[in-house]
Design an enzyme around this catalytic site. Structure first.
Site, PDB file in Angstrom:
ATOM      1  N   HIS A   1       0.799  -1.228   0.000  1.00 14.67           N
ATOM      2  CA  HIS A   1       0.000   0.000   0.000  1.00 14.67           C
ATOM      3  C   HIS A   1       0.831   1.278   0.000  1.00 14.67           C
ATOM      4  O   HIS A   1       0.262   2.360   0.147  1.00 14.67           O
ATOM      5  CB  HIS A   1      -0.911   0.042   1.231  1.00 14.67           C
ATOM      6  CG  HIS A   1      -2.132  -0.818   1.125  1.00 14.67           C
ATOM      7  ND1 HIS A   1      -3.276  -0.417   0.461  1.00 14.67           N
ATOM      8  CD2 HIS A   1      -2.403  -2.062   1.590  1.00 14.67           C
ATOM      9  CE1 HIS A   1      -4.189  -1.360   0.538  1.00 14.67           C
ATOM     10  NE2 HIS A   1      -3.684  -2.380   1.212  1.00 14.67           N
TER      11      HIS A   1
ATOM     12  N   LYS B   1     -14.765   8.269  -2.896  1.00 14.78           N
ATOM     13  CA  LYS B   1     -15.979   8.601  -2.140  1.00 14.78           C
ATOM     14  C   LYS B   1     -16.543   9.936  -2.602  1.00 14.78           C
ATOM     15  O   LYS B   1     -17.766  10.085  -2.775  1.00 14.78           O
ATOM     16  CB  LYS B   1     -15.660   8.637  -0.646  1.00 14.78           C
ATOM     17  CG  LYS B   1     -15.217   7.308  -0.074  1.00 14.78           C
ATOM     18  CD  LYS B   1     -14.520   7.457   1.272  1.00 14.78           C
ATOM     19  CE  LYS B   1     -13.790   6.189   1.651  1.00 14.78           C
ATOM     20  NZ  LYS B   1     -12.901   6.360   2.805  1.00 14.78           N
TER      21      LYS B   1
ATOM     22  N   LYS C   1      -7.929  13.918   4.950  1.00 14.38           N
ATOM     23  CA  LYS C   1      -7.071  12.732   4.894  1.00 14.38           C
ATOM     24  C   LYS C   1      -6.008  12.881   5.966  1.00 14.38           C
ATOM     25  O   LYS C   1      -5.891  13.939   6.595  1.00 14.38           O
ATOM     26  CB  LYS C   1      -6.433  12.551   3.524  1.00 14.38           C
ATOM     27  CG  LYS C   1      -5.701  13.785   3.001  1.00 14.38           C
ATOM     28  CD  LYS C   1      -5.199  13.571   1.585  1.00 14.38           C
ATOM     29  CE  LYS C   1      -6.293  13.668   0.563  1.00 14.38           C
ATOM     30  NZ  LYS C   1      -6.580  12.443  -0.153  1.00 14.38           N
ATOM     31  N   ARG C   2      -5.251  11.829   6.194  1.00 15.91           N
ATOM     32  CA  ARG C   2      -4.163  11.889   7.165  1.00 15.91           C
ATOM     33  C   ARG C   2      -3.240  13.063   6.848  1.00 15.91           C
ATOM     34  O   ARG C   2      -2.935  13.330   5.683  1.00 15.91           O
ATOM     35  CB  ARG C   2      -3.387  10.570   7.111  1.00 15.91           C
ATOM     36  CG  ARG C   2      -2.233  10.422   8.070  1.00 15.91           C
ATOM     37  CD  ARG C   2      -1.832   8.956   8.152  1.00 15.91           C
ATOM     38  NE  ARG C   2      -1.656   8.349   6.839  1.00 15.91           N
ATOM     39  CZ  ARG C   2      -0.474   8.243   6.219  1.00 15.91           C
ATOM     40  NH1 ARG C   2       0.615   8.735   6.791  1.00 15.91           N
ATOM     41  NH2 ARG C   2      -0.376   7.654   5.051  1.00 15.91           N
TER      42      ARG C   2
ATOM     43  N   LYS D   1       1.016  14.358   1.237  1.00 14.43           N
ATOM     44  CA  LYS D   1      -0.364  14.650   0.839  1.00 14.43           C
ATOM     45  C   LYS D   1      -0.573  16.145   0.595  1.00 14.43           C
ATOM     46  O   LYS D   1      -1.594  16.561   0.060  1.00 14.43           O
ATOM     47  CB  LYS D   1      -1.336  14.118   1.887  1.00 14.43           C
ATOM     48  CG  LYS D   1      -1.311  12.591   1.968  1.00 14.43           C
ATOM     49  CD  LYS D   1      -2.263  12.056   3.019  1.00 14.43           C
ATOM     50  CE  LYS D   1      -2.180  10.538   3.145  1.00 14.43           C
ATOM     51  NZ  LYS D   1      -2.739   9.816   1.989  1.00 14.43           N
TER      52      LYS D   1
ATOM     53  N   THR E   1      -8.526   6.535  -1.484  1.00 11.47           N
ATOM     54  CA  THR E   1      -9.915   6.081  -1.589  1.00 11.47           C
ATOM     55  C   THR E   1     -10.886   7.214  -1.307  1.00 11.47           C
ATOM     56  O   THR E   1     -12.036   7.160  -1.739  1.00 11.47           O
ATOM     57  CB  THR E   1     -10.196   4.918  -0.621  1.00 11.47           C
ATOM     58  OG1 THR E   1      -9.768   5.271   0.698  1.00 11.47           O
ATOM     59  CG2 THR E   1      -9.477   3.654  -1.056  1.00 11.47           C
TER      60      THR E   1
END
Length: 833
Positions: A372, A677, A565-566, A571, A673
């Protein structure tokens, strides 16, 4: 004379299906509240949730039992999904949807006590994961049940989940998330299946009476693994699979002699030490104690699960393992459970007395590994000395596996010492380490990435040597999310509109959603009007949540621009903040011609020991504080950092989002992911050419996606001559933003607190190259703002995103896993009259 029931031989027809009409549900609710819980109407509202959960669990139980009977039949091939995380969220609403009794339950609850929605909100999020990895595992379990596949999930029953995030003065504080404080009505303890797990001790080698070498692992410190089963219902198909979660307890809960001697702490020390294993989700592994506890968790999961699987096999098939590989497959979710490779070998060789070669043949035909991450630091390396102390037998096995493997490497590439060093499971150096990802690859028959680019990059980069050796092992399985949770449950208004328009088959098979494509043309003005009205209602629901949690009012006529998100540098929440500062600067300079009002929501948790991520949260919060309190700004721009982001909040955030921020550095996000969504709920993506963004872009087309930034190969090329200062000097918009940041405008009362963040942006060694994409990002944001001003066109873009989201269902993902890796046959569950 009482009839004795052998539960193992119980016929499904002996188990009565309970009625689900409103009157029956109401009567059962009253009976359970009074006679089971000893409460009455007017009690603490939590007991209303607990009562209804128990009532619905009874309706699940028949199918759960009948599904289990099908799974255990002789000759059935089964899969086992091992993951340290299962981010389930809330369960009650999901079961009501999958059982098809939402309306009946709502009517019953209205008659009894309260609105169903208020009862659903009383359920705590199950704290068994911390992000996309765990939520993916939960979506996978939903799809396995909905596709009728015989799959059991194995995880850990953490007493305390991912911490509860508190934002105080813009800073993240962590509070314990004791999600099990009031118990969990969805779990069933199974003490009859307790397993004993060994740690420490040493190995003893001798020869048995047959002249065969035997290894015994002796004088160990043991703990017990107690299983708790959680039902996973399939959608409208009578299948209920099992998620089995393990809790650690001591073999001796209490030392009475120590207690009587007055040594009270020592009397319970063993109990406390054992329970630490499953006390907290993912301990901080910065310290030696943290490393040891995390390895204990990983082995505890693998050992308990494999022992449990062999218990079931031996009961049904006997001690004949010739067909074991033909009937079992283990999917390891990321690198965390990969000690299972060595544990399976230990069980087969030491306990089942198979030869090494036979055991290795079984292992390499049953183990499958999902990777992952592309970040090397996330691939789990454990010090050899830690293995020696904690898992001495497994270290011996790993050394043997590595020796056999390196012999194969040497035969393939004679004399290539450098390659052997690169590929060795044991990493040499000042501190020898076990490379767990390498162990997983060597011991598995399948290695998959989770998006097309990610899978290509692990073959060309991260695991290039292994791909050269075994190209047939490597494959791609692009992630997905379950449409039951993320549209049908999370967005009931949109669900009703879609089903009324194209039928409800899409809930079970999202490929049917493509029928919405035809409603994105100008001919479907009435449908588009309904679509817009629903989006506005969902935005109002999100605005209410933001005001409740953050005290800031969002106007639903503004663009809702969301990144949740984290919190991590790759990111690039920092890039988002730079854009916010750019917009703020434009407002202050009066540059508001053709302006699009915008409400920006950023949410996510930073790992407790990740200082830079915590500083990013502080910067977002301080920028938000300045923007929201500047009278020159008003409703032109609002910014919030949303605290304690979790599954249940995402169920409100995703339906209310207009613009989905997916802005990671190209080549760093494995899949994502959250992007799926948002897409399913009609948000339009602004993103880099990274992870599953690429496949979303392919699905919707460039005209329905705001693409920006360098591509992965361009990032790598630029790395050798990256010059952030030159970018600042040559991009006036960036120069203004950096000037505001460096002036301390957003931290006037705390000068210098963002110096490290600013330095990280300006260093030529910034691995995330945030400033390199600034100009392209701003241009894409301006295109998104212009598109949003044309609401008719934006609605059509939104419809197309939902209509083309069919590929991103976990039903498709799981079908791919099954067709290419697991090869299971769907089961049929009989429903009693």
């Amino acid at each position: 004379m009482n009839k004795k029931i052998n539960t193992d031989q119980c016929n499904p027809s002996d188990i009565r299906e309970l009625p689900v009409d409103p009157d029956s549900l109401e009567k059962d609710f009253d009976h359970t509240l009074i006679y089971h819980l000893g409460r009455f109407l007017g009690c603490n509202p939590y007991y209303l949730y607990e009562t209804l959960s128990l009532v619905i669990r009874k309706r699940v139980m028949t199918d759960w039992r009948n599904t289990w009977l099908q799974h255990k039949k002789k000759g059935v091939r089964r899969a086992y999904y091992m993951s340290l995380e299962f981010l389930i969220g809330r369960s009650l609403g999901n079961h009501l949807l999958n059982l098809g009794i939402q309306e009946e339950t709502a009517e019953a609850m209205q008659s009894v006590t309260n609105e169903l929605e208020r009862i659903l909100e009383l359920e705590p999020d199950a704290g068994l994961g911390n992000g996309g990895l765990g939520r993916l595992a939960a979506c996978f379990m939903d799809s396995c049940a909905s596709l009728k596949l015989p799959v059991t999930g194995y995880g850990i029953r953490y007493e305390y989940g991912m911490f509860r995030q508190i934002i105080e003065d813009g800073r993240q504080l962590e509070e314990p998330d004791h999600w099990l404080r009031n118990g969990n009505p969805w779990e069933l303890e199974r003490p009859e299946y307790i397993q004993q797990i060994q740690f420490g001790g040493h190995t003893f080698h001798d020869i048995d009476h047959n002249g065969q070498q035997r290894v015994r692992w002796i004088e160990t410190d043991d703990v017990l693994a107690v299983p708790y089963d959680v039902p996973v219902s399939g959608y409208n198909n009578n299948v209920v699979n099992t998620l089995r979660l393990w809790k650690a307890t001591a073999t001796d809960l209490f030392n009475l002699a120590e207690f009587n001697a007055g040594s009270y702490p020592e009397a319970v020390a063993q109990k406390n030490d054992a329970e630490h294993i499953t006390m907290v989700l993912y301990p901080n592994d910065a310290s030696e104690c943290g490393k040891e506890l995390r390895l204990r968790q990983q082995y505890f999961l693998a050992a308990a699960s494999l022992k449990d699987i062999f218990r079931q096999w031996d009961k049904v098939e006997g001690r004949n393992y010739s067909n074991f590989a033909a009937q079992n497959v283990f999917q390891m979710n990321d690198t965390h459970p990969t000690i299972a490779v060595a544990e399976l070998m230990r069980i087969l060789v030491d306990e089942k007395r198979l030869s090494w070669d036979k055991a290795w043949q079984i292992t390499t035909r049953t183990m499958a590994y999902t990777n992952h991450t592309l970040l090397p630091e996330a691939l789990e390396r454990w010090p050899v000395r830690l293995f020696e102390r904690l898992l001495p037998r497994h270290l011996e096995i790993i050394y043997r596996i590595n020796a056999d493997f390196l012999h194969q490497v040497a035969m393939r590439w004679p004399g290539d010492v450098s390659r052997m060093q690169r590929m060795s499971i044991i990493e040499e150096g000042d501190q020898k380490s076990v490379r767990m990802a390498y162990l997983a690859i060597v011991g598995s028959f399948s290695v998959n990435g989770v998006a097309a680019l990610h899978s290509a990059l692990i073959k060309s980069g991260l695991f290039h040597d292994f791909h050269q050796m075994w190209p047939g092992k490597f494959n791609n399985k692009t992630n997905g999310v379950t449409p039951r949770r993320w549209i049908a449950h999370a967005n009931p208004l949109l669900t009703e509109l879609i089903s009324r328009t194209i039928g409800s088959e899409w809930i079970a098979d999202l490929s049917h959603i493509k029928a919405l494509n035809g409603y994105a043309s100008k001919k479907s003005a009435k449908f588009q009007q309904h679509w817009h009205q629903i989006k506005q209602q969902n935005k109002q629901r999100l605005a209410d949540l933001v005001e409740q949690e953050c005290g800031v009012k969002f106007s639903i006529d503004a663009m809702f621009d969301v990144q949740v998100k984290r919190i991590h540098e790759y990111k690039r929440q920092l890039l988002n903040v730079l854009h916010i500062i750019h917009l703020y600067s434009r407002i202050k300079h009066g540059d508001t011609h053709n302006w699009t009002n915008r409400c920006v929501l950023i949410g996510g948790k930073a790992a407790p020991g990740y200082v830079m991520a915590k500083n990013i949260i502080k910067l977002i919060s301080d920028v938000a504080n300045v923007v929201n309190n500047d009278p020159d700004v008003g409703d032109l721009l609002k910014v919030v950092f949303f605290p304690n982001y979790c599954v249940s909040s995402m169920e409100i955030i995703a339906p209310g989002t207009d613009l989905s921020e997916q802005i990671s550095t190209a080549g760093k996000e494995a899949s994502g992911t959250g992007n799926m969504k948002f897409m399913m709920n009609g948000a339009v993506t602004i993103g880099t050419y990274d992870g599953a963004n690429i496949e979303i872009l392919d699905a919707v087309g460039e005209e329905n996606f705001f693409l920006f930034g360098l591509r992965e190969n361009e990032v790598e090329e630029l790395r050798y001559h990256y010059n952030p200062q030159a970018l600042i000097d040559n991009e006036p918009r960036l120069a203004v933003v950096m000037g505001l940041l460096e002036s301390g405008h957003f931290n006037t009362y705390e000068p210098g607190i963002f110096n490290d963040l600013i330095a990280s942006l300006k260093t030529p060694h910034d691995p995330w190259m945030t400033l390199a994409d600034f100009g392209s990002y701003i241009d894409a944001q301006e295109m998104a703002a212009a598109a949003f001003r044309d609401q008719g066109h934006w609605i059509q873009m939104s419809i197309r995103n939902t209509a083309r989201s069919g590929f991103f269902s976990t039903d498709r993902t799981i079908s791919d896993y099954n067709n290419e890796i697991w090869k299971l046959e769907p089961i049929e569950v009989q429903t009693p009259e």
